[in-house]
Design a protein around this motif. Structure first.
Motif, mmCIF file in Angstrom:
data_model
loop_
_atom_site.group_PDB
_atom_site.id
_atom_site.type_symbol
_atom_site.label_atom_id
_atom_site.label_comp_id
_atom_site.label_asym_id
_atom_site.label_seq_id
_atom_site.Cartn_x
_atom_site.Cartn_y
_atom_site.Cartn_z
ATOM 1 N N LYS A 75 0.838 -1.211 0.000
ATOM 2 C CA LYS A 75 0.000 0.000 0.000
ATOM 3 C C LYS A 75 0.871 1.259 0.000
ATOM 4 O O LYS A 75 0.637 2.194 -0.759
ATOM 5 C CB LYS A 75 -0.887 0.032 1.254
ATOM 6 N N ASP A 126 2.507 1.870 -3.324
ATOM 7 C CA ASP A 126 1.591 2.514 -4.283
ATOM 8 C C ASP A 126 1.644 4.024 -4.098
ATOM 9 O O ASP A 126 1.692 4.788 -5.044
ATOM 10 C CB ASP A 126 0.135 2.071 -4.043
ATOM 11 N N TRP A 127 1.660 4.431 -2.836
ATOM 12 C CA TRP A 127 1.617 5.840 -2.514
ATOM 13 C C TRP A 127 2.915 6.531 -2.936
ATOM 14 O O TRP A 127 2.910 7.558 -3.585
ATOM 15 C CB TRP A 127 1.370 5.991 -1.009
ATOM 16 N N ASP A 149 2.915 -9.604 -6.134
ATOM 17 C CA ASP A 149 1.723 -8.887 -6.588
ATOM 18 C C ASP A 149 0.800 -9.897 -7.277
ATOM 19 O O ASP A 149 0.690 -9.940 -8.494
ATOM 20 C CB ASP A 149 2.136 -7.747 -7.530
ATOM 21 N N GLU A 200 -2.271 -5.666 -8.603
ATOM 22 C CA GLU A 200 -2.821 -4.419 -8.049
ATOM 23 C C GLU A 200 -1.751 -3.342 -7.863
ATOM 24 O O GLU A 200 -2.082 -2.209 -7.530
ATOM 25 C CB GLU A 200 -3.444 -4.700 -6.674
ATOM 26 N N HIS A 201 -0.478 -3.727 -7.985
ATOM 27 C CA HIS A 201 0.600 -2.790 -7.617
ATOM 28 C C HIS A 201 1.648 -2.668 -8.730
ATOM 29 O O HIS A 201 2.825 -2.440 -8.453
ATOM 30 C CB HIS A 201 1.273 -3.267 -6.319
ATOM 31 N N ASP A 235 2.289 -0.411 -11.075
ATOM 32 C CA ASP A 235 2.987 0.879 -11.194
ATOM 33 C C ASP A 235 3.991 1.071 -10.057
ATOM 34 O O ASP A 235 5.097 1.570 -10.273
ATOM 35 C CB ASP A 235 1.983 2.040 -11.229
ATOM 36 N N ALA A 236 3.608 0.664 -8.851
ATOM 37 C CA ALA A 236 4.503 0.812 -7.698
ATOM 38 C C ALA A 236 5.734 -0.082 -7.856
ATOM 39 O O ALA A 236 6.865 0.330 -7.570
ATOM 40 C CB ALA A 236 3.769 0.460 -6.418
ATOM 41 N N ASN A 241 -7.494 -5.254 -13.180
ATOM 42 C CA ASN A 241 -6.397 -4.559 -12.484
ATOM 43 C C ASN A 241 -5.253 -4.242 -13.451
ATOM 44 O O ASN A 241 -4.692 -3.150 -13.424
ATOM 45 C CB ASN A 241 -5.857 -5.410 -11.324
ATOM 46 N N ALA A 282 -3.343 -0.298 -14.822
ATOM 47 C CA ALA A 282 -1.944 0.142 -14.646
ATOM 48 C C ALA A 282 -1.554 1.108 -15.755
ATOM 49 O O ALA A 282 -1.977 0.949 -16.905
ATOM 50 C CB ALA A 282 -1.023 -1.078 -14.656
#
Ligand SMILES: Cc1cc2nc3c(=O)[nH]c(=O)nc-3n(C[C@H](O)[C@H](O)[C@H](O)COP(=O)(O)O)c2cc1C
Length: 334
Positions: A24, A27-28, A60, A64-65, A67-68, A121, A125
């Motif tokens: 999480k 992602d931020w 992952d 869901e992640h 890009d992160a 999902n 992205a």
């Protein structure tokens, strides 16, 4: 540096909570910073990789992640394992840290949202880099129908993936590893290869296929796998998944938990399978090295054993994202 400060806090939490929290916050942070990783372009499976260091499957699982993870500087990102239908995986607890050994045991059991939600999902992205999609079977699909699940997933993910990984080596789905045996593997890869040819004609693009194998294989099994990947024209082999062995962790807390062992204790075992495959395949089919990479030197060991690319998972948990750049730097030094 930042990770060195954060790690004690994360390790004080239950491992699955820490895992969720880290993703999480990644992602931020991804929106704020990108990580500078030295370029080292390599061409493998007909694809140009900006650097040979990738994210291994399972971190992952639901895509869901993306890009992160891409913001950490990986040359490629593999998401999944995804199965045709959603499934909850095994009951918790199912993830254990063995910090003295820099290892993890997991028995997640392919918890995932199912291929349709997974693809939604992927579509969200923004990143347009090299995306591997790792496919598996549902836990309740009988083994003699396993090929139907792989074919179903391959058809679904085909246009969304840069390459697709056929995962037959997780120890947490009953009987899955039996698909690595000669007769079963030949039948499975036959179906998958025929499906790929049909999809390549239909879409005008031949998506590369990789096969992901276990570190717990004997020489005969390795020879059979090498023959099968040649016959069915797989584009690469990923060596390896987690191990059912407990060598190097005997006596440690959690060592007797069921599941797959990853991290430092499986490094040599995984490199042995990688090197044996390299010998058996004689450079005909590229190899992707995974298993116990916790430093640039560990990545170099995989390249020296015949890997064209490497993947990280457990090393990220113990060393943090700086490991990506360290391994890419090691690849440049050759
Ligand atoms: C918690 C966890 C979950 C994993 N889930 C998957 C998975 O869903 N599919 C897969 O192919 N590999 C999965 N793996 C295996 C990793 O992709 C990798 O092959 C293995 O852990 C060895 O590399 P490492 O020692 O760097 O972790 C998982 C590993 C861990 C630690």
């Amino acid at each position: 540096m930042l990770y060195r400060l954060l790690r004690p806090l994360l390790f004080s939490l239950n491992p699955e909570t820490a895992h969720r929290l880290t993703l999480k916050s990644a992602d931020w942070f991804a929106g704020l910073t990108g990580t500078a990783v030295p370029p080292k372009p390599v061409r493998v499976m007909g694809i140009e990789f900006p650097n040979p260091v990738g994210l291994a499957a399972g971190l992952d699982k639901n895509a869901e992640h993306i890009d992160a993870m891409a913001a950490l500087g990986f040359g490629f990102v593999e998401v999944g394992t995804v199965t045709p239908r959603p499934q909850p995986g095994n009951p918790k607890p199912r993830l254990f840290r063995l910090p003295q050994a820099e290892a993890i045991i997991n028995r997640f059991g392919f918890n995932n949202v199912g291929v349709d939600a997974f693809l939604a999902n992927v579509a969200r992205a923004k990143w347009r880099g090299i995306l591997g999609i790792n496919i598996g079977k549902n836990f309740d699909t009988p083994l003699d129908k396993a090929a139907d699940d792989y074919v179903f997933c391959l058809e679904k993910v085909y246009t969304a993936a840069t390459y697709v990984t056929v995962n037959i080596s997780s120890p947490n789905t009953k009987g899955l590893r039996g698909l690595q045996e000669k007769t079963e593997l030949d039948a499975l890869l036959g179906r998958i290869a025929a499906t790929r040819e049909r999809l390549a004609d239909q879409h005008g693009r031949r998506v590369p296929l990789t096969l992901k194998v276990a570190p717990d294989l004997d020489d005969v099994q390795i020879a059979d796998i090498a023959a099968a990947v040649r016959t069915h024209r797989m584009d690469a082999v990923i060596a390896t998944n987690t191990s059912t062995s407990r060598d190097g962790v005997e006596g440690l807390q959690h060592a007797t938990e069921q599941g797959g062992l990853s991290g430092a204790p499986i490094r040599a075992r995984a490199t042995r399978v990688l090197a044996a495959l390299a010998t058996a395949l004689g450079g005909e089919i590229p190899l992707i090295g995974a298993g116990g990479i916790l430093s640039g030197a560990d990545a170099q060991e995989k390249f020296a054993a015949g890997a064209s690319l490497v993947q990280l998972y457990t090393g990220l948990i113990y060393r943090g994202p700086a490991l990506v750049g360290e391994c890419a730097e090691a690849a440049r030094e050759g």
